[in-house]
Enzyme design. Structure first.
Site: not given
Length: 351
Positions: A160, A239, A343
């Site tokens: 990520r 998420s 995130e």
């Protein structure tokens, strides 16, 4: 190039949250994108880049500057080489590669957002990451004021993460190229156990790429991870937190905390993440810290389908969402000594 003033930004995000921008510019060509960026830089105007808005949390006061919405289009398939303009809708692009019988991104179906965002976040799900198929990224470099091409190695991909995310003010992604695989209509080898179980096969096996895509879409929809304007469980950024990666010492401490809190026979999820590191599940941490599906009584709540999604139930403000996120972060840290990291990108606000 379209230009609006005092323009609402909430409709451009999947959270449907945030105040207006002083100025909103919509660019439909690479040249318009670079011209808008140069103008902002030349005048010292704060600049906010918006693609699909699926990974963005904008403060209730909005953005005092120019918001640049990248709405470029371009899908070019030459054999197994795919080139996408940054503004292409990602999930539509995935569908077209599967229709062409190619493998490599089929398990990334249903992820909201634009193609240009995929290398920034190194988008991944269900055993695939774009870093495994991206070969090059064309971008405008705001430091050198030139259009540049970065190779896969140049992008600094990690979980990520990427060089673009590390230096968010430097590059504006324009185009992304991928090397896909012609496996006779079959998928890439399945790496995610849940997907393999749903398909009735073993990890490492291949299935028709279209079947893999349809299965992933079904799994995502069951977790509220496929956009649906009528379903508030999808008014989210997917998420909200990344899965923590712990070194051996921290993972041992975490395991001890889990057994003290939940029982000696309980072992937390753990997945090897390179020598000396283990990745655990943020969703599991949230649930075991007491934040179960549907948690909350206000206008921002945890999804009723997945603990990793924080949602706007229709009347939330950004502050409502952040208050819930802070509560979850504090609760998980108190229970397990792990600090979750958000995130989505925040604009004008922070956790």
């Amino acid at each position: 190039m379209q230009e609006l003033h005092d323009a609402p930004l909430a409709p451009l995000t999947t959270f449907r949250l945030g105040g207006p921008a002083t100025r909103l510019v919509t660019a439909t060509t690479d040249e318009e994108v670079t011209a808008a960026v140069r103008e902002a830089d030349d005048t010292g105007t704060p600049l906010l880049i918006i693609g699909g808005g699926s990974n963005l949390i904008i403060g209730d006061k909005g953005f005092d500057g120019t918001a640049l919405r990248i709405a470029t289009r371009g899908f070019t398939l030459d054999g197994t080489t795919l080139e996408l303009a940054a503004g292409e809708v990602w999930t539509d692009a995935v569908a077209r590669t599967v229709e062409a019988g190619l493998a490599g991104v089929e398990c990334l179906a249903g992820i909201p957002g634009s193609a240009g965002a995929t290398p920034i976040q190194n988008v991944g799900a269900y055993g695939q990451e774009v870093s495994r198929t991206i070969t090059e990224v064309d971008a405008y470099d705001r430091t050198t004021r030139e259009r540049v091409t970065l190779t896969n190695a140049d992008c600094g991909f990690a979980y990520r993460h990427s060089r673009f995310k590390e230096h968010p003010s430097r590059w504006v992604v324009l185009r992304v190229r991928f090397a896909l695989e012609d496996a006779g209509g079959l998928s890439a080898p399945l790496k995610y156990a849940e997907t393999a179980r749903a398909l009735g096969v073993e990890p490492g096996e291949r299935v028709p790429a279209a079947t893999a895509r349809e299965t992933v879409l079904r799994l995502r929809a069951g977790k509220g991870m496929v956009l649906d304007p009528e379903d508030h469980d999808t008014w989210s950024a997917g998420s909200f937190f990344t899965n923590p990666i712990l070194d051996d010492a921290r993972y041992a401490d975490f395991t001890a905390r889990v057994r003290e809190r939940l029982g000696k026979d309980v072992t937390p999820p753990g997945f090897p993440e390179g020598e000396g590191y283990t990745k655990t599940s943020a969703a599991w941490l949230i649930d075991k810290a007491g934040f179960t599906k549907g948690y909350g009584t206000g206008p921002a709540r945890i999804s009723t389908k997945h603990t990793l999604a924080l949602t706007n139930r229709g009347a939330a403000t950004t502050e409502d969402l952040l208050a819930l996120a802070r509560e979850v972060v504090a609760g998980v840290h108190a229970a397990f000594g792990i600090t979750l990291v958000n995130e989505p990108v925040t604009v004008g606000v922070s956790l």
